[in-house]
Design an enzyme around this catalytic site. Structure first.
Site, PDB file in Angstrom:
ATOM      1  N   TYR A 137      10.998  50.349   7.419  1.00 24.66           N
ATOM      2  CA  TYR A 137      11.074  48.934   7.041  1.00 24.66           C
ATOM      3  C   TYR A 137       9.728  48.535   6.405  1.00 24.66           C
ATOM      4  CZ  TYR A 137      11.723  43.909   8.124  1.00 24.66           C
ATOM      5  OH  TYR A 137      11.840  42.550   8.076  1.00 24.66           O
ATOM      6  N   ARG A 161       5.738  33.547  30.656  1.00 22.75           N
ATOM      7  CA  ARG A 161       5.436  34.502  29.580  1.00 22.75           C
ATOM      8  C   ARG A 161       5.793  35.932  29.985  1.00 22.75           C
ATOM      9  NH1 ARG A 161      -0.169  34.120  28.947  1.00 22.75           N
ATOM     10  NH2 ARG A 161      -0.391  36.051  30.098  1.00 22.75           N
ATOM     11  N   LYS A 179      19.213  41.044  14.140  1.00 21.44           N
ATOM     12  CA  LYS A 179      20.324  41.517  13.319  1.00 21.44           C
ATOM     13  C   LYS A 179      21.613  41.524  14.156  1.00 21.44           C
ATOM     14  CE  LYS A 179      17.107  41.827  10.288  1.00 21.44           C
ATOM     15  NZ  LYS A 179      16.262  42.970  10.074  1.00 21.44           N
ATOM     16  N   ASP A 233      12.941  53.072  15.002  1.00 21.21           N
ATOM     17  CA  ASP A 233      13.580  51.798  14.683  1.00 21.21           C
ATOM     18  C   ASP A 233      15.084  52.083  14.601  1.00 21.21           C
ATOM     19  OD1 ASP A 233      14.749  49.582  13.434  1.00 21.21           O
ATOM     20  OD2 ASP A 233      12.940  49.134  12.273  1.00 21.21           O
TER      21      ASP A 233
HETATM   22  C1  LIG Z   1      14.873  43.055   9.918  1.00 25.31           C
HETATM   23  C2  LIG Z   1      14.360  44.368  10.358  1.00 25.31           C
HETATM   24  C3  LIG Z   1      13.235  44.468  11.181  1.00 25.31           C
HETATM   25  C4  LIG Z   1      12.413  43.280  11.575  1.00 25.31           C
HETATM   26  O1  LIG Z   1      13.090  42.342  12.333  1.00 25.31           O
HETATM   27  P1  LIG Z   1      12.610  40.807  12.345  1.00 25.31           P
HETATM   28  O2  LIG Z   1      13.306  40.250  13.507  1.00 25.31           O
HETATM   29  O3  LIG Z   1      13.007  40.242  11.019  1.00 25.31           O
HETATM   30  O4  LIG Z   1      11.110  40.820  12.507  1.00 25.31           O
HETATM   31  C5  LIG Z   1      12.860  45.715  11.588  1.00 25.31           C
HETATM   32  N1  LIG Z   1      13.535  46.814  11.230  1.00 25.31           N
HETATM   33  C6  LIG Z   1      14.610  46.764  10.436  1.00 25.31           C
HETATM   34  C7  LIG Z   1      15.313  48.021  10.083  1.00 25.31           C
HETATM   35  C8  LIG Z   1      15.066  45.544   9.975  1.00 25.31           C
HETATM   36  O5  LIG Z   1      16.112  45.495   9.151  1.00 25.31           O
END
Ligand SMILES: *Cc1c(COP(=O)(O)O)cnc(C)c1O
Length: 389
Positions: free
Chosen positions: A108, A55, A205, A180
């Site tokens: 987000y 972990r 992504k 982010d």
């Molecule tokens: C998709 C996304 C997230 C979250 O990611 P997950 O892996 O789906 O939890 C956070 N910030 C942005 C800008 C995103 O597009």
């Protein structure tokens, strides 16, 4: 070393793995110690030993953490099982009951919901601010403001924030900046060079890049690392080895993929900008976009995600006819894979509290397909839209 070279070399040590080019997916919970002494030492100082329990990290997680740290320009990173888990871990690492958080309205939406639900229950207060506020954010600070959360360009409407200006104010006020950085990826925005203290990637992504795994990364400066590392352990955050492996596999080709996403995105944005059915394109790389000059100043490229607002006379039925017949654009959440996507949203989804007209937006992800094939698919979509008004 340039980014393209780092992408290929970072977090890779074939000598440690019998010459295998890729760091393998170490599937392990138990890691065996060689002696009583070693076991006891690890118990008293778990941080000192590199790998003690599945972990807490493996050579696979260390490889991706190392690569992302270098690309973001930060000191150290930790992985999480999703982008959202990376966000919630980072927020709770630096906030306690009685603290105040400044959160961009452009965050987000699930990150906003975390503030409204979990952080409220924990006694942490959130104030939402206009993403375009810049240095005027100063007026929103309170004595207990500990953290400023930024996301640029913002989710949905792609507002570009003046991160250096916001970071200067935050640091003067003794707060940290958490960003982010998913849209630009660590290739097209360098958060730590612009004053950010903690950067988050939804690796789901562009880093994974093939729509086949969920993964998050949190990258820290030297000053923020210890607090993040503790909270990450306390919450039991861990990502699966196979998903991390897919992140490592994806990141090797990030530069060539992003170049095509960038070019395809701009081609589609220009095409859409000229259509009579389109009210506005939200894409900071377009000249004339309100965020264009900041984007040019701070960013090194654009990813494939942007949005278009349709004219208010476009009905739901007409939009459905357009979207349902698209051959190359799938309809779905997420983005950052090799494939193109088109997803319908109301403007109010990204502008909570919007009054009056609530037109349709299409959020487009430009994938890696041929540009002309993509524009032809959209052009045929507009024909269906007009035939179904
Ligand atoms: C998709 C996304 C997230 C979250 O990611 P997950 O892996 O789906 O939890 C956070 N910030 C942005 C800008 C995103 O597009």
């Amino acid at each position: 070393m340039k980014d393209e070279t780092l992408l290929v070399t970072a977090g890779r040590d074939p000598r440690a793995d019998y010459g295998a080019v890729n760091t393998p997916a170490y599937r392990t919970s138990t890691i065996l110690f060689e002696s009583f002494d070693e076991f006891e030492a690890a118990l008293h100082d778990p941080v000192r030993r590199k790998f003690a329990y599945g972990r807490l990290g493996t050579p696979t997680s260390a490889a991706l953490e190392d690569a992302v740290s270098q690309l973001e320009g930060g000191a150290r990173s930790r992985l999480a099982p999703s982008g959202l888990a990376a966000i919630t871990t980072a927020l709770t690492a630096f906030l306690s009951a009685g603290d105040h958080l400044l959160m961009t309205q452009g965050a987000y939406p699930p990150a906003r919901r975390f503030c409204e639900a979990a952080l409220t229950r924990m006694g942490i207060e959130t104030t939402y601010y206009d993403p375009l506020i810049g240095a005027d954010i100063d007026s929103l600070f309170r004595p207990n403001t500990k953290l400023v959360y930024v996301e640029s360009p913002s989710s949905g409407l792609f507002d570009v924030q003046d991160i250096p200006a916001i970071a200067r104010v935050a640091h003067d006020r003794g707060a940290i900046v958490v960003m982010d950085n998913t849209w630009a990826s660590p290739l097209y925005f360098k958060p730590f060079a612009h004053g950010v203290d903690v950067s988050i990637q939804a690796a789901t992504k562009y880093i994974v890049g093939h729509s086949d795994a969920m993964l998050g990364v949190i990258t820290c400066s030297e000053q923020t690392w210890r607090a993040l590392r503790s909270t990450h352990r306390e919450w039991g955050q861990t990502a699966g080895p196979d998903d991390i492996y897919l992140g490592l596999r994806g990141i090797r080709t990030l530069a060539v993929r992003l170049k095509q996403h960038h070019e395809n995105g701009i081609t589609l944005a220009h095409f859409l900008n000229k259509r009579s059915e389109v009210e506005r394109v939200y894409h900071p790389a377009l000249e004339g976009d309100p965020g264009h000059s900041l984007w040019k100043r701070d960013f090194l490229g654009a990813s494939g995600l942007f949005a278009v607002q349709l004219k208010s006379w476009v009905t739901r039925r007409a939009l459905a006819a357009m979207l349902d017949g698209l051959k190359l654009f799938g309809m779905g959440y997420s983005w950052g894979g090799y494939e193109s996507l088109a997803a319908p949203f109301h403007l109010s989804h990204y502008r909570p509290g919007l009054t009056g007209d609530d037109p349709w937006l299409i959020r487009i992800h430009a994938g890696l397909e041929d540009r002309q094939d993509l524009t032809e698919d959209l052009a045929q979509g507009f024909q269906r839209l007009n035939a179904n008004l």
